[in-house]
Write a protein that holds these residues in place. Structure first.
Motif, mmCIF file in Angstrom:
data_model
loop_
_atom_site.group_PDB
_atom_site.id
_atom_site.type_symbol
_atom_site.label_atom_id
_atom_site.label_comp_id
_atom_site.label_asym_id
_atom_site.label_seq_id
_atom_site.Cartn_x
_atom_site.Cartn_y
_atom_site.Cartn_z
ATOM 1 N N ILE A 1 -38.499 -6.849 -25.468
ATOM 2 C CA ILE A 1 -37.964 -8.192 -25.724
ATOM 3 C C ILE A 1 -37.600 -8.873 -24.412
ATOM 4 O O ILE A 1 -37.959 -10.037 -24.186
ATOM 5 N N ASP A 2 -36.924 -8.154 -23.547
ATOM 6 C CA ASP A 2 -36.504 -8.738 -22.269
ATOM 7 C C ASP A 2 -37.704 -9.158 -21.417
ATOM 8 O O ASP A 2 -37.695 -10.219 -20.801
ATOM 9 N N LYS B 1 -39.812 -12.256 -23.669
ATOM 10 C CA LYS B 1 -39.132 -13.298 -24.447
ATOM 11 C C LYS B 1 -39.606 -14.718 -24.153
ATOM 12 O O LYS B 1 -39.382 -15.622 -24.954
ATOM 13 N N PHE C 1 -46.179 -12.556 -28.551
ATOM 14 C CA PHE C 1 -45.039 -11.641 -28.502
ATOM 15 C C PHE C 1 -45.086 -10.656 -29.675
ATOM 16 O O PHE C 1 -45.024 -9.441 -29.483
ATOM 17 N N VAL D 1 -35.113 -14.260 -31.516
ATOM 18 C CA VAL D 1 -36.393 -14.557 -30.876
ATOM 19 C C VAL D 1 -37.225 -15.436 -31.807
ATOM 20 O O VAL D 1 -37.804 -16.450 -31.387
#
Length: 193
Positions: A68-69, A72, A79, A133
């Protein structure tokens, strides 16, 4: 060092053979110690198994946080699809992920409560991390505003579950077929197209 080495070998055996198909003698042989020496580090097979569960849970959660980091800022379509592909790759190459999926679907009956505590904690955390997200992508117009972030996240986890099942049961070709079809319909349901 020996304690970690024991857990590493145990994880590999549990990933391939499950709890019942793994013996402490096999683990000891691979570590290069006598079976009795394992009991210096762990009370028994249950404690060893649960320690491996705890480590693998942390490792899988770390993968999610790092993914995720690192991703993002990417478009949500890329994604989410890459997240599925990363799990496919992790399952093919990583015994921790194999172990994680195997015990999630086939926990030892007598350790069911302990194992499922980790599994549900992981799933809840994954959902908690993905909702913002997806919510951001809705506010930016990447996903239809008719669909809420929680609904889109829950549906995505359903796609992920289907992929996990094919990883365990179906083999590479069936997995790819399931992934492509599930993703196609999921994304069509979310997109503004």
């Amino acid at each position: 060092m020996t304690s970690n080495h024991i857990k590493e070998m145990a994880r590999n055996y549990f990933a391939e053979n499950g709890y019942d198909g793994t013996s402490m003698a096999q683990i000891a042989d691979d570590v290069g110690i006598k079976k009795q020496s394992i009991y210096t580090h762990f009370k028994g097979k249950d404690e060893l198994f649960l320690e491996v569960c705890k480590d693998v849970f942390a490792e899988e959660l770390s993968f999610v946080l790092n993914f995720i980091d690192s991703n993002k800022t990417r478009p949500i379509e890329n994604f989410l699809f890459d997240f599925l592909l990363q799990y496919k790759e992790r399952y093919e190459k990583n015994n921790s992920t194999k172990f994680w999926l195997r015990i999630s679907f086939f926990p030892p009956a007598h350790l069911y409560e302990h194992v499922m505590k980790y599994v549900y904690e992981y799933l809840d955390k994954l959902e908690e991390l993905l909702v913002p997200v997806i919510d951001k992508s809705i506010s930016e117009g990447e996903i239809s505003s008719k669909i809420g972030a929680e609904l889109a996240t829950t549906a995505f986890l359903g796609v992920l579950d289907g992929v996990f099942v094919e990883m365990l049961y179906g083999g590479s070709e069936r997995l790819q077929k399931r992934l492509d079809a599930s993703w196609y319909l999921y994304w069509r349901g979310l997109s503004n197209d």
